[in-house]
Write a protein that holds these residues in place. Structure first.
Motif, PDB file in Angstrom:
ATOM      1  N   THR A 178       0.030  -9.211   2.873  1.00  0.00           N
ATOM      2  CA  THR A 178       0.087  -8.380   1.674  1.00  0.00           C
ATOM      3  C   THR A 178      -1.170  -7.529   1.544  1.00  0.00           C
ATOM      4  OG1 THR A 178       1.451 -10.041   0.563  1.00  0.00           O
ATOM      5  CG2 THR A 178       0.400  -8.391  -0.834  1.00  0.00           C
TER       6      THR A 178
ATOM      7  N   ILE B 160      -0.987  -4.677   4.038  1.00  0.00           N
ATOM      8  CA  ILE B 160      -0.046  -3.645   3.576  1.00  0.00           C
ATOM      9  C   ILE B 160      -0.652  -2.860   2.410  1.00  0.00           C
ATOM     10  CG2 ILE B 160       2.211  -3.252   2.510  1.00  0.00           C
ATOM     11  CD1 ILE B 160       3.206  -5.667   4.202  1.00  0.00           C
ATOM     12  N   MET B 161      -1.330  -3.568   1.510  1.00  0.00           N
ATOM     13  CA  MET B 161      -1.980  -2.880   0.400  1.00  0.00           C
ATOM     14  C   MET B 161      -3.080  -1.947   0.898  1.00  0.00           C
ATOM     15  SD  MET B 161      -2.215  -5.526  -2.730  1.00  0.00           S
ATOM     16  CE  MET B 161      -2.710  -4.234  -3.849  1.00  0.00           C
TER      17      MET B 161
ATOM     18  N   LEU C 123       3.797   1.906  -1.818  1.00  0.00           N
ATOM     19  CA  LEU C 123       3.686   0.793  -0.872  1.00  0.00           C
ATOM     20  C   LEU C 123       2.857  -0.342  -1.468  1.00  0.00           C
ATOM     21  CD1 LEU C 123       4.326  -0.269   1.960  1.00  0.00           C
ATOM     22  CD2 LEU C 123       2.238   0.853   2.754  1.00  0.00           C
ATOM     23  N   MET C 124       1.820   0.014  -2.192  1.00  0.00           N
ATOM     24  CA  MET C 124       0.997  -1.011  -2.835  1.00  0.00           C
ATOM     25  C   MET C 124       1.821  -1.792  -3.860  1.00  0.00           C
ATOM     26  SD  MET C 124      -2.644   0.937  -3.291  1.00  0.00           S
ATOM     27  CE  MET C 124      -3.551  -0.556  -3.725  1.00  0.00           C
TER      28      MET C 124
ATOM     29  N   SER D 135       4.288  -4.104  -2.104  1.00  0.00           N
ATOM     30  CA  SER D 135       3.631  -5.278  -1.506  1.00  0.00           C
ATOM     31  C   SER D 135       3.321  -6.320  -2.583  1.00  0.00           C
ATOM     32  CB  SER D 135       2.375  -4.880  -0.742  1.00  0.00           C
ATOM     33  OG  SER D 135       1.378  -4.397  -1.606  1.00  0.00           O
ATOM     34  N   THR D 136       2.886  -5.887  -3.778  1.00  0.00           N
ATOM     35  CA  THR D 136       2.620  -6.853  -4.850  1.00  0.00           C
ATOM     36  C   THR D 136       3.910  -7.483  -5.349  1.00  0.00           C
ATOM     37  OG1 THR D 136       2.651  -5.162  -6.584  1.00  0.00           O
ATOM     38  CG2 THR D 136       0.524  -5.687  -5.601  1.00  0.00           C
TER      39      THR D 136
ATOM     40  N   TYR E 138       5.013 -10.027  -2.742  1.00  0.00           N
ATOM     41  CA  TYR E 138       4.118 -11.180  -2.815  1.00  0.00           C
ATOM     42  C   TYR E 138       4.483 -12.045  -4.028  1.00  0.00           C
ATOM     43  CZ  TYR E 138      -0.004 -14.108  -3.083  1.00  0.00           C
ATOM     44  OH  TYR E 138      -0.838 -15.191  -3.132  1.00  0.00           O
TER      45      TYR E 138
END
Length: 156
Positions: A5, A8-9, A26-27, A30-31, A34
């Protein structure tokens, strides 16, 4: 999962700076993944919603900052279209420096095609650059906030 994660972040954070890479979206994703994967143990649904709202704000302000600033500097639809085309071509040829140069030249040529004088066209082109930098600054700030909160919540 946390390391993936964060990677990716980090790519998303770079995307907030470098055009052509996915950024805040994308951030956010990813959160979200997660949170789902960890059953929202460290990142709550509330924080996911905050990140989603920030992503939407980022998209809106990025668009508005470029358009409003370019308009304030006298850009017309010809200049805006020229700036968009120039930015894409410039970024493809010279990456980040080409993005700025291409946007400026494209906006300048678009304004001249639309009948504006050189001085007014240069002013509009400069406005496009100022707007882009403003939008990028907003995106970087939001990306930094999302990354900082995510790391604070997951690494403590």
């Amino acid at each position: 999962m946390l390391i993936l994660t964060i990677i990716i972040m980090a790519i998303g954070f770079i995307g907030a700076i470098v055009p052509g890479l996915p950024g805040i979206g994308l951030m956010f994703l990813s959160t979200l993944f997660y949170g789902v994967f960890t059953q929202f143990e460290k990142i709550s649904i509330g924080w996911i919603v905050v990140f989603g709202v920030l992503m939407l704000i980022s998209f809106i302000l990025d668009y508005l900052s470029s358009m409003v600033t370019a308009k304030k500097f006298g850009a017309t639809k010809f200049g805006i279209i020229g700036g968009l085309v120039g930015a894409v071509v410039g970024a493809f040829i010279l990456n980040v420096p080409g993005l700025f140069l291409g946007q400026f030249i494209g906006m300048l040529l678009g304004e001249m095609f639309g009948g504006k004088a050189l001085k007014a066209s240069v002013k509009a082109g400069f406005g496009g650059i100022v707007g882009y930098i403003l939008g990028m600054t907003i995106n970087i700030s939001i990306a930094f906030f999302i990354m900082a909160i995510f790391l604070f919540k997951t690494l403590r």
